[in-house]
Scaffold this active site. Structure first.
Site, PDB file in Angstrom:
ATOM      1  N   TYR A 140       0.853  -1.189   0.000  1.00 45.22           N
ATOM      2  CA  TYR A 140       0.000   0.000   0.000  1.00 45.22           C
ATOM      3  C   TYR A 140       0.887   1.236   0.000  1.00 45.22           C
ATOM      4  CZ  TYR A 140      -3.698   3.267   1.542  1.00 45.22           C
ATOM      5  OH  TYR A 140      -4.579   4.321   1.653  1.00 45.22           O
ATOM      6  N   LYS A 168      -1.629  -1.386  -3.904  1.00 46.17           N
ATOM      7  CA  LYS A 168      -2.654  -0.349  -3.861  1.00 46.17           C
ATOM      8  C   LYS A 168      -1.901   0.968  -3.876  1.00 46.17           C
ATOM      9  CE  LYS A 168      -6.157   1.732  -0.853  1.00 46.17           C
ATOM     10  NZ  LYS A 168      -6.803   1.706   0.491  1.00 46.17           N
TER      11      LYS A 168
END
Length: 295
Positions: A140, A168
């Protein structure tokens, strides 16, 4: 990268943690959120214990209880992604080892924050986590929160690790997205960390989104993502236009303050958040009310 059975194409919901007026976890409200999102056609998976869930202010016991509750209230058998991250690599590894990951499909781990490691430090951090994790790892990248960006070169280097399956990315850097999409392994997922960038990311080779707004509007949002994945960007844009005005208010007083205010207006949960976040101002409540999508 090795082939994976977990399919991350489409919409993942970054689930909130509802709280009561007394600041305890509101499980009846969480059940409503799970039903609201889980039964919406087009929601592919849930993300539990991410930033939107206020993970910095939930205890270890609460985290375990929330994860168990989500597992027990999942009639659609949606894959569950569980957030375990931090800026102390060994502590993250220990937390992974101590967590009951039965019924979890993958771990999402935020890039280390505050101590601002170099790109080589970030690579070493994720390699250590991926080597230790019994489940696939989703990286992330959220520079607005961590204070550092994972470069395209760093992400692509880590994408070669057999246990790292996705990133992400909330860098808002189109050139970076292009570099990743162009050079990533075919079975590595490039996932948007920003709701309003999701269809554009799909257009250049991304696979979907982990969404904040899908907590409130799972049907509209997931239809937009599915249309984009089908290369029907006209339909995707028309659906996304319904949400663009309200989206900015989700972050005006920090996420998930605006989201919880929105969901309170939808009778899904209270707007309660935990310190150091404070509940949405009356002005923000009114802005959200005024821009509520008609659909």
């Amino acid at each position: 990268m090795t082939s994976q059975t977990l399919n991350l194409r489409g919409t993942g919901v970054a689930l909130i943690t509802p709280f009561t007026a007394e600041q305890t976890v509101d499980y009846p409200a969480l059940a409503r959120v799970l039903s609201h999102t889980g039964q919406a056609e087009g929601v592919e998976y849930w993300v539990v214990n991410g930033t939107t869930a206020e993970s910095p202010t939930t205890s270890a016991q609460e985290k375990a209880e929330i994860l168990a509750f989500v597992k027990a209230n999942n009639p659609q058998r949606l894959p569950i992604i569980y957030g375990i991250g931090g800026n102390h690599t060994q502590a993250v590894i220990e937390q992974i080892r101590k967590t009951d990951l039965h019924g979890v499909s993958a771990i999402m781990s935020v890039s280390p924050y505050y101590n601002k490691p170099s790109q080589q430090g970030i690579i070493a951090h994720y390699r250590a986590i991926a080597d230790a994790s019994p489940l696939p790892v989703i990286m992330y990248n959220v520079p607005g929160r961590t204070g550092s960006n994972m470069s395209a070169a760093t992400i692509l280097t880590l994408a070669e690790h057999p246990n790292i399956i996705a990133v992400k990315d909330a860098s808002a850097n189109i050139e970076q997205y292009l570099q990743i999409a162009k050079n990533k392994p075919k079975d590595f997922y490039l996932i948007s960390g920003d709701d309003m960038h999701a269809t554009a990311l799909i257009a250049i080779g991304g696979e979907g989104v982990i969404s904040v707004l899908a907590n409130a509007f799972p049907t509209i949002f997931s239809k937009a993502i599915r249309a984009a994945l089908a290369q029907d960007f006209g339909t995707a844009n028309e659906l996304l236009y319904q949400l663009i005005d309200i989206n900015g208010y989700m972050y005006e007083e920090s996420n998930p303050v605006g989201l919880k205010a929105l969901m309170a207006q939808l009778d899904l949960c209270r707007p309660t958040v935990r310190l150091p976040l404070v509940e949405a101002s009356e002005a923000l409540h009114q802005k959200i009310k005024a821009t509520m999508p008609k659909a």
